[in-house]
Design an enzyme around this catalytic site. Structure first.
Site, PDB file in Angstrom:
ATOM      1  N   ASN A   9       0.865  -1.176   0.000  1.00 38.18           N
ATOM      2  CA  ASN A   9       0.000   0.000   0.000  1.00 38.18           C
ATOM      3  C   ASN A   9       0.906   1.232   0.000  1.00 38.18           C
ATOM      4  O   ASN A   9       1.467   1.602   1.023  1.00 38.18           O
ATOM      5  CB  ASN A   9      -0.882  -0.046   1.254  1.00 38.18           C
ATOM      6  CG  ASN A   9      -1.842   1.124   1.333  1.00 38.18           C
ATOM      7  OD1 ASN A   9      -1.762   2.065   0.530  1.00 38.18           O
ATOM      8  ND2 ASN A   9      -2.745   1.081   2.296  1.00 38.18           N
ATOM      9  N   ARG A  90      -2.742  -1.904  -3.445  1.00 36.87           N
ATOM     10  CA  ARG A  90      -3.883  -1.002  -3.313  1.00 36.87           C
ATOM     11  C   ARG A  90      -3.684   0.147  -4.300  1.00 36.87           C
ATOM     12  O   ARG A  90      -2.653   0.813  -4.281  1.00 36.87           O
ATOM     13  CB  ARG A  90      -3.944  -0.453  -1.901  1.00 36.87           C
ATOM     14  CG  ARG A  90      -4.983   0.618  -1.757  1.00 36.87           C
ATOM     15  CD  ARG A  90      -5.046   1.096  -0.332  1.00 36.87           C
ATOM     16  NE  ARG A  90      -6.075   2.098  -0.201  1.00 36.87           N
ATOM     17  CZ  ARG A  90      -5.900   3.307   0.330  1.00 36.87           C
ATOM     18  NH1 ARG A  90      -4.717   3.658   0.789  1.00 36.87           N
ATOM     19  NH2 ARG A  90      -6.896   4.138   0.420  1.00 36.87           N
ATOM     20  N   HIS A 179     -12.580   3.520  -0.163  1.00 35.00           N
ATOM     21  CA  HIS A 179     -12.627   2.528   0.929  1.00 35.00           C
ATOM     22  C   HIS A 179     -13.292   1.221   0.465  1.00 35.00           C
ATOM     23  O   HIS A 179     -13.841   0.472   1.271  1.00 35.00           O
ATOM     24  CB  HIS A 179     -13.423   3.062   2.147  1.00 35.00           C
ATOM     25  CG  HIS A 179     -12.721   4.164   2.882  1.00 35.00           C
ATOM     26  ND1 HIS A 179     -13.390   5.268   3.359  1.00 35.00           N
ATOM     27  CD2 HIS A 179     -11.430   4.329   3.225  1.00 35.00           C
ATOM     28  CE1 HIS A 179     -12.538   6.073   3.975  1.00 35.00           C
ATOM     29  NE2 HIS A 179     -11.333   5.528   3.905  1.00 35.00           N
ATOM     30  N   ARG A 240     -10.044  16.538   6.947  1.00 36.65           N
ATOM     31  CA  ARG A 240     -10.840  16.910   5.762  1.00 36.65           C
ATOM     32  C   ARG A 240     -12.245  17.356   6.168  1.00 36.65           C
ATOM     33  O   ARG A 240     -12.840  16.760   7.069  1.00 36.65           O
ATOM     34  CB  ARG A 240     -10.952  15.722   4.804  1.00 36.65           C
ATOM     35  CG  ARG A 240      -9.682  15.425   4.058  1.00 36.65           C
ATOM     36  CD  ARG A 240      -9.805  14.154   3.238  1.00 36.65           C
ATOM     37  NE  ARG A 240      -8.886  13.134   3.730  1.00 36.65           N
ATOM     38  CZ  ARG A 240      -8.952  11.848   3.412  1.00 36.65           C
ATOM     39  NH1 ARG A 240      -9.895  11.412   2.600  1.00 36.65           N
ATOM     40  NH2 ARG A 240      -8.082  10.996   3.901  1.00 36.65           N
ATOM     41  N   GLU A 383      -8.186  -4.479   5.403  1.00 41.81           N
ATOM     42  CA  GLU A 383      -8.063  -4.186   3.966  1.00 41.81           C
ATOM     43  C   GLU A 383      -6.958  -5.015   3.316  1.00 41.81           C
ATOM     44  O   GLU A 383      -7.091  -5.423   2.165  1.00 41.81           O
ATOM     45  CB  GLU A 383      -7.822  -2.680   3.768  1.00 41.81           C
ATOM     46  CG  GLU A 383      -9.057  -1.882   4.164  1.00 41.81           C
ATOM     47  CD  GLU A 383      -8.842  -0.376   4.212  1.00 41.81           C
ATOM     48  OE1 GLU A 383      -8.481   0.132   5.287  1.00 41.81           O
ATOM     49  OE2 GLU A 383      -9.045   0.293   3.197  1.00 41.81           O
TER      50      GLU A 383
END
Ligand code: AMP
Length: 398
Positions: A9, A90, A179, A240, A383
């Site tokens: 990742n 990813r 996601h 964010r 993940e």
């Protein structure tokens, strides 16, 4: 056939990796390389319950991956490329081109390059990770697993923004969602916990981590999600803003003379919990709130209220709901947030059990009361395992 998969990742200045058995999820080793390109790089390699760290400048992704391979050589386990079924990557943005993971070849690299304008912070790093891994593991299938792929099942009315045709058709401006690997993993696991076939299970899944998003999942397929063209839209996040009146951009530009870059930076890195309270870490926020800090308290309320609005909206989108599912660092570990988000929703059939909700556990579990018409679940996401599982599936199928 070996089931061993190395998952990579690659972030903007970091590389996380895990070597695991793609069928059981058992990890043999994992690690991270941080601050790539800076003078104070750091590698952490975890194996057999021990962390090995090394601090030194790490020039680029090639240096990062070579350092990780050195750590495998020094601390184990042996990582002979011949023992790998695949390397799973990813990749953040697959646009509307990828609904499934794919084996990487030169054409795929060009396509991911074409998608850089849609994810300028993430896709270049992912590309670099792919290129370097192809060089260092020639002959091992490299599989790209896209964060956006899971949401390619959204109906047109859910992914379409009300904007001119040319923007939508020529510039591909639409909701994509992110996601995806987390949603795929968590939805399957939630259906197992509910004892229902996935095809007949409706879920609102809340992935609440540093980045945060919600998804409405019908029968294992996404029908809506809160992140949009970029991972800025939707829920309040660590730094964010999430949902915002689009006219704020013009307002800031006209009133303060800010450039688009300055505005983007403020909305991505200086807003969210950080902008509201001065801290972006939810645990620290909870501590400040408990100590009576008013800004932390407001930040918590804004965050929880936004989650709650999406639960209501996606319940309506689904029509029938079997469970609300919490995952991600905040979703898994903050009983206060779960309680605030679902408080008073008994008329919607959602009733939390406070002692189940407050019990600490790392297992997938129910936190709703016996007899709650809609279940509330906590399902730890994984993940890396999902990427490994999908990578293996592609390799087996090819
Ligand atoms: P993730 O991106 O999924 O690793 O989630 C990171 C977020 O989860 C950070 O804001 C952490 O502060 C938050 N988090 C982790 N552990 C806890 C905890 N025990 N209580 C509250 N928030 C937590």
């Amino acid at each position: 056939m070996t089931e061993r998969v190395l998952v990579l990742n690659a972030g903007s200045s970091s590389l996380k990796y895990r070597l695991l058995d793609g069928s059981t999820g058992a990890a043999e080793a994992s690690g991270s390389v941080e601050r790539i390109g800076e003078s104070n790089g750091k590698l952490t390699h975890a194996v057999g319950g021990e962390d090995h760290t090394e601090e030194r400048p790490i020039a680029d992704f090639e240096d990062a991956l070579r350092s990780a391979l050195d750590a495998f050589d020094t601390h184990g386990p042996a990582l002979d490329p011949g023992s790998l079924a695949a390397v799973g990557h990813r990749v953040v943005h697959g646009g509307d081109l990828f609904a499934e993971p794919v084996v990487v070849d030169d054409r795929l690299l060009e396509t991911v390059e074409d998608l850089v304008p849609l994810a300028p912070l993430h896709n270049p790093a992912n590309l670099e990770g792919l290129r370097v891994a192809m060089q260092l593991f020639p002959g091992v299938p490299q599989v790209a697993v896209f964060d956006t792929a899971f949401h390619q099942t959204m109906p047109e009315h859910a992914y379409t923004y009300a904007i001119p045709r040319a923007w939508r058709e020529e510039h591909r401006i639409r909701r994509y969602g992110f996601h995806g690997t987390s949603y795929a993993f968590v939805s399957r696991r939630a259906a197992e916990l509910l004892g229902r076939p996935l095809e007949d299970t409706n879920l609102v899944v809340l992935h609440l981590g540093n980045g945060a998003s919600a998804a409405a999942v019908r029968g294992g397929r996404s029908i809506d999600t809160s992140m949009g063209l970029t991972p800025l839209e939707g829920l309040v996040m660590g730094t964010r803003s999430g949902d915002l009146d689009p006219a704020v951009h013009g307002h800031l530009h006209r009133e303060l003379g800010w450039s688009l870059e300055e505005i983007d930076r403020a909305l991505y890195r200086e807003s969210g919990l950080l902008g509201l309270s001065g801290v972006n870490d939810f645990r620290e926020l909870s501590e400040r709130r408990a100590a009576g800090d008013a800004a932390a308290s407001l930040a918590f309320d804004v965050y929880a209220y936004r989650v709650r609005k999406y639960v209501g909206a996606y319940y309506a989108a689904l029509g029938e709901l079997h469970a609300v599912v919490f995952t991600g660092g905040v979703g898994q570990h903050s009983p206060e947030l779960r309680a605030a988000a679902l408080d008073g929703l008994f008329r919607l059939g959602i009733v939390l059990d406070s002692s189940r909700n407050e019990a600490r556990s790392s297992e997938a579990r129910f936190v709703s009361a016996e007899g709650s018409a809609v279940a509330a679940l906590v399902v730890p996401t994984d993940e890396e395992w999902e990427i490994a599982r999908q990578a293996l599936e592609v390799v087996r199928g090819s």
